[in-house]
Design a protein around this motif. Structure first.
Motif, PDB file in Angstrom:
ATOM      1  N   ARG A 151       1.030  -1.246   0.283  1.00 18.66           N
ATOM      2  CA  ARG A 151      -0.303   0.157  -0.234  1.00 18.66           C
ATOM      3  C   ARG A 151       1.010   0.909   0.022  1.00 18.66           C
ATOM      4  NH1 ARG A 151      -0.346   2.099   4.920  1.00 18.66           N
ATOM      5  NH2 ARG A 151       0.891   0.839   7.133  1.00 18.66           N
ATOM      6  N   VAL A 152       0.573   2.162  -0.027  1.00 18.55           N
ATOM      7  CA  VAL A 152       1.016   3.285   0.145  1.00 18.55           C
ATOM      8  C   VAL A 152       0.508   4.517   1.076  1.00 18.55           C
ATOM      9  CG1 VAL A 152       0.981   5.901  -0.698  1.00 18.55           C
ATOM     10  CG2 VAL A 152       0.564   4.094  -2.265  1.00 18.55           C
ATOM     11  N   SER A 201       4.727  10.676   0.609  1.00 18.75           N
ATOM     12  CA  SER A 201       3.942   9.265   0.378  1.00 18.75           C
ATOM     13  C   SER A 201       5.366   8.633   0.524  1.00 18.75           C
ATOM     14  CB  SER A 201       3.370   9.952  -0.873  1.00 18.75           C
ATOM     15  OG  SER A 201       2.307   9.946  -1.015  1.00 18.75           O
ATOM     16  N   VAL A 202       4.646   7.153   1.440  1.00 16.36           N
ATOM     17  CA  VAL A 202       5.273   5.328   0.996  1.00 16.36           C
ATOM     18  C   VAL A 202       4.782   4.772   0.938  1.00 16.36           C
ATOM     19  CG1 VAL A 202       7.559   4.885   3.026  1.00 16.36           C
ATOM     20  CG2 VAL A 202       7.251   7.025   3.897  1.00 16.36           C
ATOM     21  N   GLN A 203       5.615   3.670   0.058  1.00 12.10           N
ATOM     22  CA  GLN A 203       5.615   2.467  -0.388  1.00 12.10           C
ATOM     23  C   GLN A 203       5.812   1.415   0.462  1.00 12.10           C
ATOM     24  OE1 GLN A 203       3.705   2.530  -3.236  1.00 12.10           O
ATOM     25  NE2 GLN A 203       3.447  -0.064  -3.267  1.00 12.10           N
TER      26      GLN A 203
END
Length: 93
Positions: free
Chosen positions: A59-60, A69-71
């Motif tokens: 998810r993001v 934002s981080v994966q």
């Protein structure tokens, strides 16, 4: 309760067992549960609950500090569901 507190209480309850033996028993039980979960098995302790592994999709996410934002990659997490007897014991007045 920590693992060492559990070992201490069991040693007090069963004075005929050496503390090192109680420590070995507790460690063996926890190790076996961990190994079963690592294999993807479910561990059920009747009246107490069941341990299983759940899959969380990729998810993001958000970095709480920066808001960026981080994966977040897919991962597997341990999950515990209480048994009926334990739930009833916790919820009695």
């Amino acid at each position: 309760m920590t693992k060492s507190e559990l070992i201490q209480r069991l040693s007090e309850r069963y004075p005929d067992l050496y503390q090192r033996d109680v420590e070995r028993i507790v460690s063996t039980i926890f190790d076996e549960i961990g190994e079963a979960l690592a294999r993807g098995d479910r561990v059920e302790l009747r009246g107490f609950g069941a341990f299983s592994v759940k899959r969380r999709d990729a998810r993001v996410g958000r970095n709480p500090r920066t808001g960026a934002s981080v994966q977040v990659t897919e991962k597997y997490v341990p999950f515990f569901k209480t048994g009926k007897q334990l739930r009833e014991r916790l919820n009695t007045d």
